[in-house]
Design an enzyme around this catalytic site. Structure first.
Site, PDB file in Angstrom:
ATOM      1  N   CYS A 202      -5.123   6.112  -4.272  1.00  0.00           N
ATOM      2  CA  CYS A 202      -4.393   4.847  -4.126  1.00  0.00           C
ATOM      3  C   CYS A 202      -2.952   5.072  -4.608  1.00  0.00           C
ATOM      4  O   CYS A 202      -2.735   5.414  -5.777  1.00  0.00           O
ATOM      5  CB  CYS A 202      -5.084   3.760  -4.945  1.00  0.00           C
ATOM      6  SG  CYS A 202      -4.208   2.190  -4.892  1.00  0.00           S
TER       7      CYS A 202
ATOM      8  N   CYS B 146       0.864  -1.178   0.000  1.00  0.00           N
ATOM      9  CA  CYS B 146       0.000   0.000   0.000  1.00  0.00           C
ATOM     10  C   CYS B 146       0.907   1.236   0.000  1.00  0.00           C
ATOM     11  O   CYS B 146       1.627   1.488   0.980  1.00  0.00           O
ATOM     12  CB  CYS B 146      -0.884  -0.017   1.237  1.00  0.00           C
ATOM     13  SG  CYS B 146      -1.924   1.440   1.356  1.00  0.00           S
TER      14      CYS B 146
END
Ligand SMILES: N[C@@H](CCC[C@H](N)C(=O)O)C(=O)O
EC number: 5.1.1.7
Length: 261
Positions: free
Chosen positions: A199, A74
């Site tokens: 993201c 991430c």
């Protein structure tokens, strides 16, 4: 059990952060992590991140999606974890940490801007209507017109659950060009199973995909997400080989508290 938690966000991609250097957090409890991330029954977040000790680095990052399952890298979470490590006094203005996709280096400035070295990319799949690459997490990138009108949850889920990606799925990014080196991006994230406001591995994939497909000539690209702007820079060594990939943007502490379970 009790545990302190810290809430962070990076361009609106939000995370529950837990200092687990004493290994007391129940990290195999999928239901607990899912509930902590739930926006009605818990703290509310796109994911939960544990900061743990590592023998050969400043710390280790363990990332869980909001569904409670441990997942791949991430990017925004990694940037927020660097800010968290600074808040805990583990680092000053630079960090070296281990994540699921390997070692990462990062810097953080006095304004909380974190620049994170992402993994190298050496494989990019180009098809007529999309590009696929792995920037630590798997990303499908497709260009669209009128990005504001896209139903990202429905259109993203249709691709994520299609035969293209099988059981593992992928994250789905919709992109519209704004300027020669600036793109608007909206992302459907697997494991959240919805659009997130930003993201990090997704915008990294978009920047590289736009370079590979000739939409930009620049090695520094600005990505406008629903939650703010990020920059991605890289060195392109061949058609599909990218090194020195950096993801840069804000990482912000929101609040802290204590959980009991
Ligand atoms: N929000 C993240 C990506 C998190 C992982 C993703 N949901 C997956 O399971 O592949 C980012 O900022 O990179």
């Amino acid at each position: 059990m009790h545990h302190k938690f810290y809430k962070y966000q990076g361009t609106g991609n939000d995370f529950v952060m837990i200092d687990n250097r004493d290994n007391t957090f129940s990290k195999n409890d999928t239901k607990l992590i899912n509930t902590l991330c739930d926006r009605k029954f818990g703290i509310g977040a796109d994911g939960l991140i544990l900061l743990e000790n590592d023998e050969n680095a400043d710390f280790r990052m363990i990332y869980f999606n909001a569904d409670g399952n441990e997942s791949s890298m991430c990017g925004n979470g990694g940037r927020c974890l660097v800010a968290f490590a600074k808040q805990l006094g583990i680092i000053q203005n630079k960090a070296r940490f281990i994540a699921i996709d390997g070692e990462h280096e990062a810097t953080i400035d006095e304004n909380g801007i974190v620049s994170l070295h992402m993994k190298d990319v050496d494989e990019v799949t180009m098809k007529d209507d999309y590009t696929f690459l792995d920037t630590g997490s798997p990303h499908h990138v497709t260009t669209v017109e009128n990005i504001a009108d896209i139903d990202v949850k429905a259109a993203g889920a249709a691709i994520r659950y299609s035969d293209l990606y099988g059981k593992a799925g992928a994250n789905i990014n919709f992109v519209e060009q704004l300027e020669t080196d600036k793109f608007s991006v909206r992302t459907y994230e697997r494991g959240v199973e919805d659009e997130t406001l930003s993201c990090g591995t997704g915008v990294t994939a978009v920047a590289i995909a736009m370079k590979v497909t000739g939409k930009t000539q620049s090695n520094t690209v600005t990505l406008v997400t629903q939650g703010g702007e990020l920059k991605v820079s890289f060195i392109q060594n061949s058609d599909t080989n990218f090194t020195s990939v950096y993801l840069t943007g804000p990482a912000t502490f929101v609040f802290k508290g204590e959980i009991t379970w």
